[in-house]
Design a protein around this motif. Structure first.
Motif, PDB file in Angstrom:
ATOM      1  N   VAL A  34     -65.633  73.609 109.266  1.00  0.00           N
ATOM      2  CA  VAL A  34     -65.737  73.896 110.701  1.00  0.00           C
ATOM      3  C   VAL A  34     -65.929  72.600 111.487  1.00  0.00           C
ATOM      4  O   VAL A  34     -65.309  72.390 112.539  1.00  0.00           O
ATOM      5  CB  VAL A  34     -66.906  74.863 110.977  1.00  0.00           C
ATOM      6  CG1 VAL A  34     -67.182  74.955 112.480  1.00  0.00           C
ATOM      7  CG2 VAL A  34     -66.611  76.248 110.420  1.00  0.00           C
ATOM      8  N   GLN A  35     -66.782  71.715 110.982  1.00  0.00           N
ATOM      9  CA  GLN A  35     -67.067  70.457 111.656  1.00  0.00           C
ATOM     10  C   GLN A  35     -65.843  69.555 111.757  1.00  0.00           C
ATOM     11  O   GLN A  35     -65.526  69.029 112.826  1.00  0.00           O
ATOM     12  CB  GLN A  35     -68.178  69.703 110.927  1.00  0.00           C
ATOM     13  CG  GLN A  35     -69.577  70.227 111.172  1.00  0.00           C
ATOM     14  CD  GLN A  35     -70.606  69.324 110.526  1.00  0.00           C
ATOM     15  OE1 GLN A  35     -70.638  69.178 109.302  1.00  0.00           O
ATOM     16  NE2 GLN A  35     -71.435  68.709 111.334  1.00  0.00           N
ATOM     17  N   LYS A  65     -56.352  79.426 114.414  1.00  0.00           N
ATOM     18  CA  LYS A  65     -57.787  79.278 114.185  1.00  0.00           C
ATOM     19  C   LYS A  65     -58.428  80.544 113.636  1.00  0.00           C
ATOM     20  O   LYS A  65     -59.151  80.496 112.627  1.00  0.00           O
ATOM     21  CB  LYS A  65     -58.480  78.868 115.482  1.00  0.00           C
ATOM     22  CG  LYS A  65     -59.973  78.620 115.334  1.00  0.00           C
ATOM     23  CD  LYS A  65     -60.571  78.131 116.633  1.00  0.00           C
ATOM     24  CE  LYS A  65     -62.070  77.856 116.485  1.00  0.00           C
ATOM     25  NZ  LYS A  65     -62.646  77.352 117.759  1.00  0.00           N
ATOM     26  N   ASP A  84     -58.142  72.579 118.477  1.00  0.00           N
ATOM     27  CA  ASP A  84     -58.316  72.353 119.912  1.00  0.00           C
ATOM     28  C   ASP A  84     -58.188  70.861 120.194  1.00  0.00           C
ATOM     29  O   ASP A  84     -59.192  70.144 120.246  1.00  0.00           O
ATOM     30  CB  ASP A  84     -59.681  72.877 120.367  1.00  0.00           C
ATOM     31  CG  ASP A  84     -59.836  72.811 121.880  1.00  0.00           C
ATOM     32  OD1 ASP A  84     -58.918  72.300 122.561  1.00  0.00           O
ATOM     33  OD2 ASP A  84     -60.873  73.274 122.396  1.00  0.00           O
ATOM     34  N   GLU A 126     -62.353  70.831 114.019  1.00  0.00           N
ATOM     35  CA  GLU A 126     -62.391  71.259 115.425  1.00  0.00           C
ATOM     36  C   GLU A 126     -61.141  70.842 116.196  1.00  0.00           C
ATOM     37  O   GLU A 126     -60.513  71.644 116.878  1.00  0.00           O
ATOM     38  CB  GLU A 126     -63.635  70.680 116.112  1.00  0.00           C
ATOM     39  CG  GLU A 126     -64.928  71.382 115.757  1.00  0.00           C
ATOM     40  CD  GLU A 126     -66.089  70.847 116.571  1.00  0.00           C
ATOM     41  OE1 GLU A 126     -66.137  69.630 116.809  1.00  0.00           O
ATOM     42  OE2 GLU A 126     -66.933  71.651 116.982  1.00  0.00           O
TER      43      GLU A 126
END
Length: 207
Positions: free
Chosen positions: A186-187, A167, A194, A190
């Motif tokens: 980024v959206q 990341k 994770d 995720e």
């Protein structure tokens, strides 16, 4: 192709994000951009899978939405319902056979039997392949990056970091990319870094 007016999507010209949000809102902005810059190649992608969405932008704004109205996704699936009420979110009603003690336990759970069963099945699916959601998010991010970011600096390094789930390295590599693109990545990425976040999404969809 069917569509939902509330489906989240994003539109790009090259690597520049020009619109993001609900599909109907994005199409409105895309049409305005197309009319002002008819030579620009505009690409629209859904948020969930980064699949391209084709929209016929010919004619007026009204004509564009008239055509889309004919492709509007049905609000509910066409299924035979034996009991009052109709299932939401595409849920199909089928018979389940359990012992009385099982039904009693389910009835005591928060949300009732249906919500609890969906949650338990979702957890079982995740346990069977805990990294499936991560791989799906990686592929979605990869599709988006391949389509709009292939010519940007350090693209190949970013792809390697994405599939290695590194990341910090990934976001350091894309730090100088266009702001809108970076925020969109980024959206949608995720869960790629994770996987535990996937359970939160599944839980919200089961309610």
């Amino acid at each position: 192709m069917y569509y939902s007016p509330d489906e989240l999507c994003a539109a790009f010209v090259g690597s520049e994000l020009i619109a993001t949000g609900a599909f109907a809102e994005v199409v409105h902005e895309v049409k305005r951009h197309h009319d002002a810059h008819p030579n620009d190649l505009i690409l629209i992608f859904d948020h969930k899978n980064s699949r391209p969405i084709e929209v016929d932008l010919r004619g007026s704004m009204e004509e564009v939405f008239e055509r889309l109205e004919k492709q509007k996704k049905p609000l509910e699936p066409k299924v035979k319902v034996k009991k009052p009420g109709r299932p939401k979110l595409g849920v199909v009603s089928k018979e389940v056979t359990l012992l009385p003690k099982h039904w009693e336990w389910l009835a005591q759970q928060r949300g009732g039997a249906s919500v609890t069963l969906r949650r338990l099945v979702g957890e079982a699916m995740k346990a069977a392949d805990p990294l499936a959601a991560q791989r799906s998010a990686q592929q979605s991010t990869y599709r988006l990056m391949t389509a709009v970011a292939g010519d940007l600096p350090n693209y190949e390094d970013a792809i390697r970091a994405l599939f290695a789930a590194e990341k910090d390295d990934f976001f350091n590599i894309i730090a100088d990319w266009p702001e809108g693109l970076r925020h969109h990545i980024v959206q949608i990425s995720e869960v790629a870094f994770d996987p535990s976040l996937a359970s939160e999404t599944q839980e919200s969809e089961s309610k």
